[in-house]
Write a protein that holds these residues in place. Structure first.
Motif: not given
Length: 667
Positions: A609-610, A605
């Motif tokens: 997003k993480k 990712d």
């Protein structure tokens, strides 16, 4: 009737004309909606007598809010019957933050029905109907309410009215009263209800701070053997702004609902295969629970407690000795009949025995105390257990972790001398409050639950001595003390710690109960310094109430963002790109060596997003590293609130995290 009346209002004596009512006495004070006359709560229309001591009741006060909500319940009942003429009236008491009214209706109510009821209720409020009280005989009440079967039952049972089922708002042990809703223009009675009152002078005072909120099924007088009814809930506040604020609190409470957060954060679940009220804890929840328990164990060891363990089931005889089968059988699961042997013809060869799942640990702790002789030198003896217990809660009251059928109590029973009892209680209360503060709960008051003579064992003198001692210890703590008449367990009075959470809700947590009777029932004794045999005093204490319930309270208090020491995962490493994952794994190894729970997200990712993913997981620390960080031997901190500290040397970062864990910080 005297030529003039001498009244005491708010500590000042005044003279009034004969027949003066509260309405006249408090003319011009629009927030006064009722009054206490010689301590009794009455309507403003009540005629005053010479020498009366009169106190105003404002709509903002606790009594005033109750009257507002009770009046709103009547308006909702009138509205519903105007829409559903066949509806039969049940009971409509005020409750915390609102009210309800029960009805027998042809069909279950829908959300559209509730909208219609609220609209009609608002019309009634605007008309300004007057609440008019009148006394009636039993026969008159029966005649007027001939089509209301539930009211007729209450009239017949007026001496048995109860706060538990709400019937006390309608009938007491004395005479009956009816309240008429009178149209202000025509002077006609447009609706009436059996009620003790008091009520607002006019529906107009309900204003626009009320709403119909929901409906549910209910049983007449709370008994599953009785007819099923529909319960309409509502809320009422002095102003619309207060109603809006209440709804915002409800919305925040819904966001914090431990059942919702438990699923989102993968903490626990309630599998249908296990049954209602029987939770399982997942690995993340298991970490939080283990941390809670381990810290509690350490503190108990420091405080001189001895750890014990007891089985989950026992023979019937134990609960006969303790009197739980006499006083608590409804809260216990049915017995398991085992060890019975039969002959070939079906006759009994060997009678079996009944075993019960234990609903509490105290009888078994008594057996541990009784296992050998005890000396005064051993006292106080403090036995402690994380003991799993099982209670047959009705399905309608089971609620997540806060009201379960299987749960674990952090249960202690302390055996002490009468001479040492008071000091031990004071020490115990301090220990309880200090430990709760360590978990981040620090806004308390105390509640003193006293005897219900019809649901208790023992003599008055012993109960009075026990209650007086608990009260003295509670007062010396400096915390507010609130009475709870009749709320004690059958064997002794108790202090309960009532704690407020982050959004102002009150939870009952720790309980401390004083017991002179269980030691008598189990024939417990100790050898005193003069060689005589004496009975110990027993103190029951559950610090969390139960592990499950306290877990739920903390989860809602912190809205899932546990303090770093309790968080299932305390740190997640987030590399700016995949090339920097090995560097963060090295950082994670240093953290693990210091006992920190850490992960590195080396998934495919994107970094942003993480960050979003782990922010939703409510991870206390995200450690971000890119090329500059790696070259400098540093990391960047990202906290749960979104702010960052950049370029922190790795060793300093590790020390900072460990220090926050040790200090039990909320980050």
């Amino acid at each position: 009737m005297p030529a003039e009346l001498t009244l005491t209002i708010e500590g000042t004596s005044s003279v009034a004309a004969p027949g003066t009512t509260g309405t006249e006495a408090f003319d011009g004070r629009r927030n006064v909606v009722a009054m206490r006359v010689n301590g009794e709560l009455v309507d403003l229309a009540h005629a005053l007598r010479d020498g009366d001591v009169v106190e105003p009741v404002t709509i903002e006060s606790a009594d005033g809010l109750g009257i507002l909500r009770h009046s709103a319940a009547h308006v909702v009942a009138q509205a519903l019957q105007s829409i559903i003429p066949d509806a039969k009236l049940g009971i409509g008491p005020p409750i915390e933050d609102g009210f309800y009214y029960d009805f027998a209706v042809p069909e279950a109510l829908t959300p559209d029905d509730l909208k219609k009821i609220e609209k009609k209720a608002k019309e009634i409020v605007k008309r300004g109907q007057k609440f008019v009280r009148r006394e009636v005989t039993d026969d008159e009440a029966r005649a007027e309410l001939a089509d209301e079967p539930f009211k007729l039952e209450l009239i017949a049972d007026k001496g048995g009215a109860s706060d538990d089922d709400g019937s006390s708002v309608e009938v007491g042990s004395g005479g009956l009263t009816m309240y008429d809703n009178v149209d202000p223009k025509s002077g006609e009675t447009v609706w009436k209800d059996l009620c003790r009152g008091p009520h607002l002078p006019s529906t107009k005072l309900i204003g626009n701070g009320f709403a119909v909120t929901r409906s549910s099924a209910a049983y007449w007088r709370g008994d599953q053997a009785n007819e099923s009814l529909q319960r309409v809930y509502g809320t009422a506040w002095p102003t619309k702004d207060e109603l809006v604020a209440y709804r915002e609190r409800l919305a925040e409470a819904e966001r914090r609902d431990h059942r919702k957060l438990g699923a989102e954060l993968d903490l626990f679940s309630f599998p249908d295969e296990l049954g209602s009220g029987l939770p399982v804890f997942h690995p993340n929840g298991g970490i939080v629970r283990t941390e809670m328990e381990d810290y509690s164990r350490r503190r108990h060891i420091e405080a001189g407690y001895s750890f014990v363990n007891t089985p989950h089931i026992t023979k019937k005889q134990l609960f006969e000795t303790s009197k739980h089968l006499e006083w608590y059988a409804d809260g216990m699961f049915p017995p398991m009949h085992v060890d019975e042997e039969k002959n070939a013809d079906g006759s009994i060869k060997k009678p079996g025995q009944d075993y019960y799942l234990k609903p509490m640990n105290c009888p078994m702790h008594n057996l541990i105390y009784r296992a050998r002789g005890r000396s005064y030198r051993e006292l106080p003896l403090r036995l402690f257990e994380f003991g799993s217990v099982y209670r047959y809660e009705k399905s309608g009251v089971v609620h997540g972790l806060t009201r379960a059928r299987g749960f674990t109590q952090d249960d202690a029973h302390i055996y002490t001398t009468r001479e040492g009892m008071r000091d031990e209680l004071a020490r115990l209360l301090t220990f309880v409050l200090d430990l709760l503060r360590d978990y981040g709960i620090d806004d308390f008051y105390l509640e003193l639950s006293t005897r219900d003579p019809e649901k208790s064992v023992g003599d008055d003198e012993t109960w009075e001595a026990a209650t007086r001692t608990l009260e003295e210890v509670a007062v010396e703590s400096g915390l507010e003390l609130v009475p709870d008449p009749g709320g004690a367990a059958f064997y002794g009075p108790k202090i309960s710690v009532q704690a407020k959470d982050a959004i102002g809700r009150t939870w009952q947590l720790s309980t401390i109960q004083l017991d002179f009777f269980e030691p008598e029932l189990f024939e417990l004794d100790y050898t005193a310094s003069d060689g005589s045999h004496q009975r110990p005093v027993m103190i029951h204490r559950a610090l969390f109430g139960s592990i499950e319930r306290f877990f739920a309270v903390l989860l809602e208090h912190y809205a899932g963002a546990f303090p770093v020491w309790l968080a299932p995962v305390q740190v997640v490493g987030v590399p700016v790109a995949g090339d920097f994952a090995p560097y963060l794994h090295d950082v994670a190894a240093k953290l693990r060596a210091r006992g920190v729970r850490v992960e590195v997200d080396d998934s495919d990712d994107r970094m942003q997003k993480k960050i979003r993913t782990h922010t939703k997981r409510k991870i206390p620390y995200l450690l971000i590293a890119g090329g500059e960080d790696q070259d400098a031997g540093a990391v960047s901190f990202r906290y749960r609130d979104g702010h960052q500290d950049n370029g922190i040397p790795v060793d300093e970062a590790v020390d900072r995290i460990v220090a926050a864990i040790d200090a039990k910080e909320q980050v």
